[in-house]
Design a protein around this motif. Structure first.
Motif, PDB file in Angstrom:
ATOM      1  N   PHE A 114     -36.229  -7.911  19.956  1.00 48.41           N
ATOM      2  CA  PHE A 114     -36.179  -8.978  18.965  1.00 48.41           C
ATOM      3  C   PHE A 114     -35.357 -10.180  19.428  1.00 48.41           C
ATOM      4  CE2 PHE A 114     -35.986  -4.830  16.650  1.00 48.41           C
ATOM      5  CZ  PHE A 114     -37.304  -4.790  16.228  1.00 48.41           C
ATOM      6  N   PRO A 115     -35.642 -10.734  20.626  1.00 48.87           N
ATOM      7  CA  PRO A 115     -34.860 -11.890  21.050  1.00 48.87           C
ATOM      8  C   PRO A 115     -34.985 -13.006  20.020  1.00 48.87           C
ATOM      9  CG  PRO A 115     -36.819 -11.674  22.404  1.00 48.87           C
ATOM     10  CD  PRO A 115     -36.750 -10.450  21.546  1.00 48.87           C
ATOM     11  N   LEU A 116     -34.012 -13.835  19.962  1.00 46.46           N
ATOM     12  CA  LEU A 116     -33.797 -14.872  18.961  1.00 46.46           C
ATOM     13  C   LEU A 116     -33.160 -14.257  17.720  1.00 46.46           C
ATOM     14  CD1 LEU A 116     -37.048 -17.035  19.188  1.00 46.46           C
ATOM     15  CD2 LEU A 116     -34.840 -17.451  20.281  1.00 46.46           C
ATOM     16  N   VAL A 117     -33.801 -13.262  17.095  1.00 51.51           N
ATOM     17  CA  VAL A 117     -33.220 -12.603  15.929  1.00 51.51           C
ATOM     18  C   VAL A 117     -31.958 -11.839  16.349  1.00 51.51           C
ATOM     19  CG1 VAL A 117     -33.617 -10.925  14.084  1.00 51.51           C
ATOM     20  CG2 VAL A 117     -35.468 -12.449  14.804  1.00 51.51           C
ATOM     21  N   ILE A 118     -32.041 -11.103  17.441  1.00 52.68           N
ATOM     22  CA  ILE A 118     -30.882 -10.494  18.094  1.00 52.68           C
ATOM     23  C   ILE A 118     -30.672 -11.336  19.352  1.00 52.68           C
ATOM     24  CG2 ILE A 118     -29.921  -8.452  19.226  1.00 52.68           C
ATOM     25  CD1 ILE A 118     -31.725  -6.750  17.393  1.00 52.68           C
ATOM     26  N   PRO A 119     -29.727 -12.283  19.314  1.00 51.68           N
ATOM     27  CA  PRO A 119     -29.646 -13.351  20.318  1.00 51.68           C
ATOM     28  C   PRO A 119     -29.013 -12.920  21.651  1.00 51.68           C
ATOM     29  CG  PRO A 119     -27.926 -13.621  18.694  1.00 51.68           C
ATOM     30  CD  PRO A 119     -28.758 -12.468  18.234  1.00 51.68           C
ATOM     31  N   CYS A 120     -29.734 -12.094  22.404  1.00 52.24           N
ATOM     32  CA  CYS A 120     -29.206 -11.566  23.662  1.00 52.24           C
ATOM     33  C   CYS A 120     -28.973 -12.652  24.709  1.00 52.24           C
ATOM     34  CB  CYS A 120     -30.124 -10.475  24.196  1.00 52.24           C
ATOM     35  SG  CYS A 120     -31.837 -10.980  24.371  1.00 52.24           S
TER      36      CYS A 120
END
Length: 161
Positions: A114-120
């Motif tokens: 979930f990149p962006l939502v979970i901003p790795c």
């Protein structure tokens, strides 16, 4: 197959849902065909991602599928505590969430569905930018990471090295 593919400043973003929860966000090259959202959740995700591209402080309110191991979810929870405009190294994040191995934290970052939502993208190497989405070296994915970090530093909250 994606439930939506939307334009992004660096290419496209693919969105997968199961109708009830977000299953995956994928960075895609610009030549990928756009796909109109095929349902309410895909449309909501597309709208929130587009809002983030307009304003780095925009938040996300999307149901996420319960993916990942307990360890990965612990790392992802730690990533979610990093504010826009802030970066941590893999080692700093490891210490923040319980003295874990920086390498293991990096692997969990790369496994984030979930990149962006979970901003790795806010987690970097001690010696620079680091990899992104299990892609090292220069190229599309590191360019995406650079864009995301630059987007979030528009108010001079940090400097890219």
């Amino acid at each position: 197959m994606f439930n939506a593919v939307i334009d992004a400043p660096f290419g496209k973003v693919g969105i997968r849902t199961d109708g009830q929860a977000l299953r995956e966000i994928v960075y895609l090259p610009g030549q990928t065909a756009s796909v109109e959202p095929d349902g309410e959740l895909a449309a909501r995700a597309a709208e929130q991602i587009a809002q983030y591209f307009e304003n780095a402080d925009a938040g996300f309110d999307l149901p996420l599928a319960p993916l990942g191991t307990e360890f990965q979810r612990r790392v992802w929870d730690g990533i979610c505590s990093i504010e826009a405009g802030e970066v941590l190294t893999y080692g700093e994040l490891a210490k923040r969430i319980g003295g874990l191995s920086p390498r293991a934290v990096g692997q969990a970052c790369g496994d984030n569905p979930f990149p962006l939502v979970i901003p790795c993208h806010r987690v970097v190497s001690a010696s620079g930018l680091g990899g992104f989405a299990h892609h090292g070296g220069e190229g599309f994915f590191r360019d995406v990471k650079r864009w995301l970090l630059a987007h979030e530093c528009t108010s001079n909250r940090f400097q890219l090295r």
